[in-house]
Design a protein around this motif. Structure first.
Motif, mmCIF file in Angstrom:
data_model
loop_
_atom_site.group_PDB
_atom_site.id
_atom_site.type_symbol
_atom_site.label_atom_id
_atom_site.label_comp_id
_atom_site.label_asym_id
_atom_site.label_seq_id
_atom_site.Cartn_x
_atom_site.Cartn_y
_atom_site.Cartn_z
ATOM 1 N N ALA A 159 0.852 -1.185 0.000
ATOM 2 C CA ALA A 159 0.000 0.000 0.000
ATOM 3 C C ALA A 159 0.892 1.241 0.000
ATOM 4 C CB ALA A 159 -0.908 -0.004 1.221
ATOM 5 N N GLU A 160 0.286 2.418 -0.162
ATOM 6 C CA GLU A 160 1.069 3.657 -0.193
ATOM 7 C C GLU A 160 1.767 3.932 1.138
ATOM 8 O OE1 GLU A 160 -1.872 6.477 -1.506
ATOM 9 O OE2 GLU A 160 -1.318 6.202 -3.621
ATOM 10 N N ASP A 161 1.230 3.392 2.240
ATOM 11 C CA ASP A 161 1.880 3.580 3.542
ATOM 12 C C ASP A 161 2.926 2.506 3.822
ATOM 13 O OD1 ASP A 161 0.372 1.337 4.056
ATOM 14 O OD2 ASP A 161 -0.876 2.250 5.614
ATOM 15 N N GLU A 162 3.275 1.715 2.788
ATOM 16 C CA GLU A 162 4.283 0.664 2.842
ATOM 17 C C GLU A 162 3.838 -0.576 3.612
ATOM 18 O OE1 GLU A 162 7.302 0.783 1.145
ATOM 19 O OE2 GLU A 162 6.352 2.554 0.279
ATOM 20 N N SER A 163 2.583 -0.643 4.040
ATOM 21 C CA SER A 163 2.099 -1.885 4.636
ATOM 22 C C SER A 163 1.938 -2.926 3.530
ATOM 23 C CB SER A 163 0.782 -1.670 5.377
ATOM 24 O OG SER A 163 -0.234 -1.248 4.493
ATOM 25 N N ILE A 164 2.017 -4.182 3.893
ATOM 26 C CA ILE A 164 2.054 -5.272 2.922
ATOM 27 C C ILE A 164 0.633 -5.725 2.600
ATOM 28 C CG2 ILE A 164 2.824 -7.656 2.556
ATOM 29 C CD1 ILE A 164 5.158 -6.717 4.606
ATOM 30 N N GLU A 165 0.278 -5.672 1.319
ATOM 31 C CA GLU A 165 -1.076 -5.977 0.882
ATOM 32 C C GLU A 165 -1.241 -7.405 0.367
ATOM 33 O OE1 GLU A 165 -4.088 -4.261 0.675
ATOM 34 O OE2 GLU A 165 -3.247 -2.784 2.043
ATOM 35 N N SER A 166 -0.177 -8.006 -0.121
ATOM 36 C CA SER A 166 -0.230 -9.415 -0.509
ATOM 37 C C SER A 166 1.160 -10.015 -0.372
ATOM 38 C CB SER A 166 -0.763 -9.592 -1.939
ATOM 39 O OG SER A 166 0.095 -8.997 -2.897
ATOM 40 N N PHE A 167 1.195 -11.336 -0.168
ATOM 41 C CA PHE A 167 2.469 -12.016 0.071
ATOM 42 C C PHE A 167 2.341 -13.496 -0.249
ATOM 43 C CE2 PHE A 167 0.080 -12.135 4.046
ATOM 44 C CZ PHE A 167 0.170 -13.474 4.413
ATOM 45 N N ARG A 168 3.461 -14.196 -0.233
ATOM 46 C CA ARG A 168 3.463 -15.649 -0.419
ATOM 47 C C ARG A 168 4.567 -16.263 0.431
ATOM 48 N NH1 ARG A 168 5.819 -15.605 -6.601
ATOM 49 N NH2 ARG A 168 7.941 -14.931 -6.100
ATOM 50 N N HIS A 169 4.437 -17.546 0.660
ATOM 51 C CA HIS A 169 5.500 -18.300 1.325
ATOM 52 C C HIS A 169 6.610 -18.546 0.307
ATOM 53 C CE1 HIS A 169 7.532 -21.614 3.418
ATOM 54 N NE2 HIS A 169 6.920 -21.192 4.519
ATOM 55 N N ARG A 170 7.837 -18.536 0.747
ATOM 56 C CA ARG A 170 8.961 -18.659 -0.181
ATOM 57 C C ARG A 170 9.082 -20.057 -0.785
ATOM 58 N NH1 ARG A 170 12.155 -14.148 0.001
ATOM 59 N NH2 ARG A 170 11.895 -12.805 1.843
ATOM 60 N N ARG A 171 8.550 -21.083 -0.120
ATOM 61 C CA ARG A 171 8.702 -22.456 -0.621
ATOM 62 C C ARG A 171 7.368 -23.163 -0.879
ATOM 63 N NH1 ARG A 171 9.866 -25.719 2.645
ATOM 64 N NH2 ARG A 171 9.697 -24.551 4.595
ATOM 65 N N LEU A 172 6.359 -22.857 -0.068
ATOM 66 C CA LEU A 172 5.095 -23.568 -0.122
ATOM 67 C C LEU A 172 4.022 -22.747 -0.841
ATOM 68 C CD1 LEU A 172 5.151 -24.830 3.571
ATOM 69 C CD2 LEU A 172 5.819 -26.113 1.521
ATOM 70 N N HIS A 173 2.907 -23.399 -1.158
ATOM 71 C CA HIS A 173 1.810 -22.723 -1.863
ATOM 72 C C HIS A 173 0.870 -22.045 -0.861
ATOM 73 C CE1 HIS A 173 3.241 -24.582 -5.486
ATOM 74 N NE2 HIS A 173 2.946 -25.796 -5.090
ATOM 75 N N LEU A 174 1.422 -21.110 -0.099
ATOM 76 C CA LEU A 174 0.655 -20.340 0.876
ATOM 77 C C LEU A 174 0.689 -18.879 0.469
ATOM 78 C CD1 LEU A 174 2.055 -21.818 4.243
ATOM 79 C CD2 LEU A 174 0.264 -22.743 2.768
ATOM 80 N N TYR A 175 -0.494 -18.250 0.353
ATOM 81 C CA TYR A 175 -0.597 -16.873 -0.111
ATOM 82 C C TYR A 175 -1.531 -16.082 0.793
ATOM 83 C CZ TYR A 175 1.463 -18.627 -4.463
ATOM 84 O OH TYR A 175 2.297 -19.196 -5.395
ATOM 85 N N GLY A 176 -1.316 -14.781 0.845
ATOM 86 C CA GLY A 176 -2.179 -13.894 1.612
ATOM 87 C C GLY A 176 -2.523 -12.641 0.827
ATOM 88 N N ILE A 177 -3.788 -12.215 0.902
ATOM 89 C CA ILE A 177 -4.268 -10.998 0.246
ATOM 90 C C ILE A 177 -5.072 -10.213 1.275
ATOM 91 C CG2 ILE A 177 -5.766 -10.047 -1.553
ATOM 92 C CD1 ILE A 177 -5.201 -12.545 -3.218
ATOM 93 N N MET A 178 -4.737 -8.948 1.483
ATOM 94 C CA MET A 178 -5.364 -8.166 2.543
ATOM 95 C C MET A 178 -6.702 -7.553 2.157
ATOM 96 S SD MET A 178 -3.947 -8.288 5.477
ATOM 97 C CE MET A 178 -4.638 -6.828 6.254
ATOM 98 N N TRP A 179 -7.028 -7.486 0.870
ATOM 99 C CA TRP A 179 -8.341 -6.965 0.491
ATOM 100 C C TRP A 179 -9.274 -8.147 0.193
ATOM 101 C CZ3 TRP A 179 -3.999 -6.799 -2.519
ATOM 102 C CH2 TRP A 179 -4.060 -7.420 -3.774
ATOM 103 N N HIS A 180 -10.539 -7.831 -0.087
ATOM 104 C CA HIS A 180 -11.544 -8.875 -0.281
ATOM 105 C C HIS A 180 -11.753 -9.146 -1.769
ATOM 106 C CE1 HIS A 180 -13.218 -9.461 3.845
ATOM 107 N NE2 HIS A 180 -12.581 -8.318 4.022
#
Length: 204
Positions: A159-180
């Motif tokens: 985001a513009e405030d540098e907070s993390i909006e999406s990410f993934r695990h470096r090895r596994l198929h795990l993902y995160g998304i902060m919006w809906h």
């Protein structure tokens, strides 16, 4: 037909004492459009998650409720316990996992990330995909953002405030998304969902 397990919001009925599991109708519309060929399988908190393993191809941790570290409500604690088990089992059996809003916070917290109260994250805001520098707008309905990820996770958008909006695990198929992604405008820009989907695509 294959199933994708999806965790549910926990609600306490106010008319009489009853705890309810709930899932937004928007998820049905989302599956019809973006996960055609799969059916959502709502996960029941009273059923051991391991019993679902033979039936599912992937899992979504949906939004709603707070993490218990942010809100000591018993329902938040109950949900944390169940979703922590989901994360551990998905890691053990290499089941693709996607966290949405609270679900992303849960995965981030599991991997020792730092969450912090944020401003202006209710409503639309602009984010930047790190790999391409491409900018786009997303919906937003959270008061706590991810400031620093644990070492096993990699940021995908900010985001513009540098907070993390999406990410993934470096090895596994795990993902995160902060919006809906299931709500209006949720699929207008980011590629994180498609990275998660590609990890099991074709397994119907």
């Amino acid at each position: 037909m294959s199933f994708i397990g999806i965790s549910q919001r926990l609600l306490e009925n106010t008319d009489y004492v009853e705890i309810r599991e709930a899932l937004s109708l928007e998820w049905g519309e989302f599956f019809n459009k973006y996960l055609l060929g799969y059916l959502p399988l709502p996960l029941d908190y009273n059923i051991d998650f391991c019993r679902y393993i033979p039936s599912i191809k992937a899992v979504i941790l949906s939004g709603g409720n707070d993490l218990s570290m942010l809100n000591q409500n018993p329902l938040c604690q109950m949900r944390d316990i169940y979703e922590r088990k989901i994360i551990e089992v998905c890691m053990q059996y290499n089941i693709p996992l996607l966290g949405i809003c609270r679900g992303a916070q849960m995965i981030a917290s599991y991997f020792h990330s730092h969450l912090q109260k944020v401003l202006c994250h209710i409503g639309e805001h602009n984010i930047t995909e790190i790999s391409t520098k491409r900018q786009f707008w997303v919906n937003s309905f959270h008061n706590y953002g991810i400031r620093v990820l644990g070492e096993e996770l990699e940021a995908l958008s900010l985001a513009e405030d540098e907070s993390i909006e999406s990410f993934r695990h470096r090895r596994l198929h795990l993902y995160g998304i902060m919006w809906h992604i299931e709500r209006k405008g949720g699929m207008d820009g980011d590629n994180t969902f498609y990275q998660w989907k590609d990890s099991f695509k074709g397994e119907i």
